[in-house]
Design a protein around this motif. Sequence first.
Motif, short mmCIF file in Angstrom:
data_model
loop_
_atom_site.label_atom_id
_atom_site.label_comp_id
_atom_site.label_asym_id
_atom_site.label_seq_id
_atom_site.Cartn_x
_atom_site.Cartn_y
_atom_site.Cartn_z
N GLU A 768 6.17 -19.38 -4.84
CA GLU A 768 5.64 -18.86 -6.10
C GLU A 768 4.66 -17.75 -5.76
OE1 GLU A 768 2.66 -20.77 -9.16
OE2 GLU A 768 4.64 -21.73 -9.33
N VAL A 769 4.92 -16.55 -6.30
CA VAL A 769 4.17 -15.36 -5.89
C VAL A 769 3.41 -14.80 -7.09
CG1 VAL A 769 4.30 -13.05 -4.88
CG2 VAL A 769 5.90 -14.83 -4.13
N ASP A 770 2.08 -14.70 -6.92
CA ASP A 770 1.24 -14.10 -7.95
C ASP A 770 1.10 -12.60 -7.68
OD1 ASP A 770 0.86 -16.59 -9.00
OD2 ASP A 770 -1.00 -16.94 -7.88
N CYS A 771 1.40 -11.78 -8.68
CA CYS A 771 1.29 -10.32 -8.54
C CYS A 771 0.75 -9.77 -9.84
CB CYS A 771 2.63 -9.70 -8.20
SG CYS A 771 2.53 -7.94 -7.80
N GLY A 772 -0.55 -9.48 -9.89
CA GLY A 772 -1.17 -9.01 -11.12
C GLY A 772 -1.20 -10.13 -12.14
N VAL A 778 10.41 -16.73 -5.67
CA VAL A 778 11.21 -16.16 -4.58
C VAL A 778 11.86 -17.28 -3.82
CG1 VAL A 778 11.15 -14.79 -2.46
CG2 VAL A 778 9.68 -14.16 -4.38
N ASP A 779 13.16 -17.15 -3.59
CA ASP A 779 13.93 -18.12 -2.78
C ASP A 779 14.42 -17.37 -1.55
OD1 ASP A 779 15.67 -19.94 -1.62
OD2 ASP A 779 16.22 -20.79 -3.56
N HIS A 799 7.36 -8.76 -3.67
CA HIS A 799 7.11 -10.19 -3.91
C HIS A 799 7.77 -11.05 -2.83
CE1 HIS A 799 7.95 -8.12 -7.94
NE2 HIS A 799 6.62 -8.06 -7.76
N SER A 800 9.01 -10.70 -2.51
CA SER A 800 9.72 -11.49 -1.50
C SER A 800 9.13 -11.28 -0.11
CB SER A 800 11.20 -11.13 -1.51
OG SER A 800 11.37 -9.75 -1.28
N ILE A 801 8.60 -10.07 0.16
CA ILE A 801 7.98 -9.83 1.47
C ILE A 801 6.73 -10.71 1.63
CG2 ILE A 801 6.76 -8.10 2.83
CD1 ILE A 801 8.74 -6.04 1.89
#
Length: 915
Positions: A768-772, A778-779, A799-801
Amino acid sequence: MTTSKRITIKLHFGGIFIWEPETVYTGNNVAIFKNCETRKLSRDMLCKLYSRYGDASNVNLYFEIPNCGLYVGAAEIKGDKEIELMLTAHEGVYVINIYAELHDEMPSEIASVRVKSHGKSAPTDAPHSGAQNVASDKDTPKKLANKKGKQIVKKSVRRQTKLTGNKKHSKAESNSAKEKGEKAVEKQDEVEKQPENEDEYGDATSDSLEEPEWLKEGLEGPEDEDIFANRAKANEIENQQQAKGTDEEPATANQTYTMEDLQTPGSSKNKFEEGESSKTNEEWNEFAIDDEELLDTMWGDDERNGKGNSCRDFNAAVEFRKSDFELKVGDKFKNLRAFREALVEWNVREGYTMKYKKNERAKVIAMCKKGCSWKIRASPIQNESTFQIKSIKGVHVCGREYSNHHANARYLSKKYLDRFRDEPSSSIEGFVKTVRREIMVDISMRQAYRAKRLAREALQGDDIRQYNVIRDYAATLLIRNPGSHIVLQVTRLDENEVGIFERMYWSLSAMKNGFLAGCRRIIGLDGCFLKSPFGGQLLTAMGRDGNDNMFPIAMAVVEAERYDSWKWFLMELKIEVGAENGAPWTFISDRQKGLVSAIDDVFPESEHRYCLRHIYQNFKQKFKGKELKEYFWAAASAGNIRDFKIAMAELERADPKVGEAMNAAGWLNRIPAHLWSRSHFSSSCKSDILVNNLNESFNSYILPAREFTIISMFEWIRRKLMQRLNVKREGMQQYEGNLCPNIQERLEKNKLNSRFCIAHYSRDAEYEVDCGTRVYVVDISRRTCTCGSWQLSGIPCSHSIAAIQRDKSEPEHYVDPCYSKEAYLSTYNYTIAAMPSEDYWDSKGAEKVNPPKIRKQPGRPKKVRRREADEVRGTTSTRKGLVVHCKKCFRPGHNSRTCKFPIHPKSKFYKVSSS
């Protein structure tokens, strides 16, 4: 001597010169030295060669004049002056005969029988100087008559007759010698009839030439000596010398050595001392005589020097490259045209103008057009096509002519042919300045344009002829590049008539195989206008390599861009790339109606995308403003349906619908979303492109070729592609990374953006990626992200990186294999074969094809695509497309010169008018 060459020296030794009845050398020993450099040749070096066989300090050396024999041409070598004379006489000859004669080998009786100078015999007690003693200044004539060769021979024969006529000949004398004696007696009578006060060599009052140094040597023997008796004594002396024996083994005849044999260090006994045979010790790298030089030495004097005169063969290719050249009397030209071209070139360079008094095949007479005394006359050599300058009289005293009529369009096209080849798109204004600067001639714009057109025709060939031989070209191309696909379609009004060109499909096997081996399953389609006299359009199919660069697949010349031509092109393309094979193809193009229908008919299961730039060009005509542009781009670039709906809602809010009028959102909804938005694209082709920019780039890439006729255009493109494949392949082989450079750069940008993302581990490979203000899932194992970018492009998003780095992995390992170095090299692993010129085509004599009918549009042909007002034009900004404001009233739409409104108080014009 400015240049050096390698020659062969034949050294004759062990004998003396004597009459028999002609001058001969008694020795039969010969040593051959190969690869002797002329710049190192000297008398000391020749003595060093002879020192292996005798005493070099007591030897006289002589050289034989080529093509003359010992009877006339043998001269003593006393120093460097004679060496230079010898090399001059042997120019073009690669074998020099040198004769060695010792002082002590000559008895006094034989020493008196010497070849004297061309005068009276020297006294018998004169000091011995070798085979040719020089008579005293008193007895030596100062001049030779013009026909000195014949007179010398006649005089020499008379001397022989006197020497042999008063003595008894032995019965062993040959019949040929008797015949010579009889003929000599007849010639003697003719000579003796001359008046007593006449010079020995002809009329003393006639025109004469200075006698060459080597002809001043004596050539005649005394009258009171018996040559045959002396010959017998000489043979007796030679036999005595051979019977004595020496400490050193005598040299055998016809030995062969090289100059390097003399210079072998570290050996007390070299090959000369050992007397080794040349058959076992020849140098492996012998000097080779060029065939052309060898043939040149075989020409007679009449062929090479113009019947005895020192005439040169005028070589235009060499002379025209010089900054200045001159025409000389005797210059020979291969034909009349070559002479005229040289004459015109000389006049243009010198700034003179001429007129022809006679301009015929049998004679050309030209003189100064301004009335100077200069005049030139030339005519062909008898029974030859060779033209020769016979006379040049007078001089030019006129000034330079800057409007030289000799520098016409045809002359300029030939002179600057290489410039037009290297710079086909050079401007006419620049060419006019170049001519003015280089040859100081003023030409008009029309003259420069005609010169450029003639040069283009010369480089490309006749336009109609290229269509006539297009079948031969296609057959040769298929032979040189097996597996290529060339289709020629012609139309016939009657079965008996010659076919008229209609269309041609052109695809090389290297491009097709490279596309199938390493490119993604997306093809860009586009067409562009051709600018040749016959017009037409070029349809192209473009792929993308692993580095996101263009990779041409196929192209075709058609009459126009319409449904039937696009369908025909796509049918041939389908034969090349095959059907879907389990995965549909993706096409991207503009919204041309004929193309859209053709794709649906030929590739019904494929995905079709519209170029977003063309959609926006129509969108902005009705809906202007930066806000609408941003929401339009947000809807098109949305990677998932949720973001697409949000962007469309924002667009609806920014431009609400009023009454029956259509707003921006309604206009876009008329176009199916799967044709222009990423949110509805398929992820099978691993490409998220929205703009068909690679086809536009290719159209600019081949812009110079679009002005050529069909074969010249295809050959220009073929050579460019041939070089491009090699450059791309070699460049990637030297590249050290595993991903293609452009993809690695794009990945690095995503890495920078990932610094603002925080990944939280969820389960398995899910993060689970927080961006702003947003959260993305992301899997890593499935290589998906809720933003949709990773699935579409195959390149991890920011996000995936963040999730990959949280997983302690490298993002490069999660990039799709289509972007790898291996896939790129698979694409460029094929090569295009070279093509010869038309003279060497493998197939000749195929059925002719007539060119298509010319469809000329009204007006001047356009060279550049018409751009929109807000479209970027190069690197510099322009005022085109901006709203004009008046400086008087400050109102938009007009300028100060057409202003009809009151002047604004803040305008500078207000102050001027009030004062």
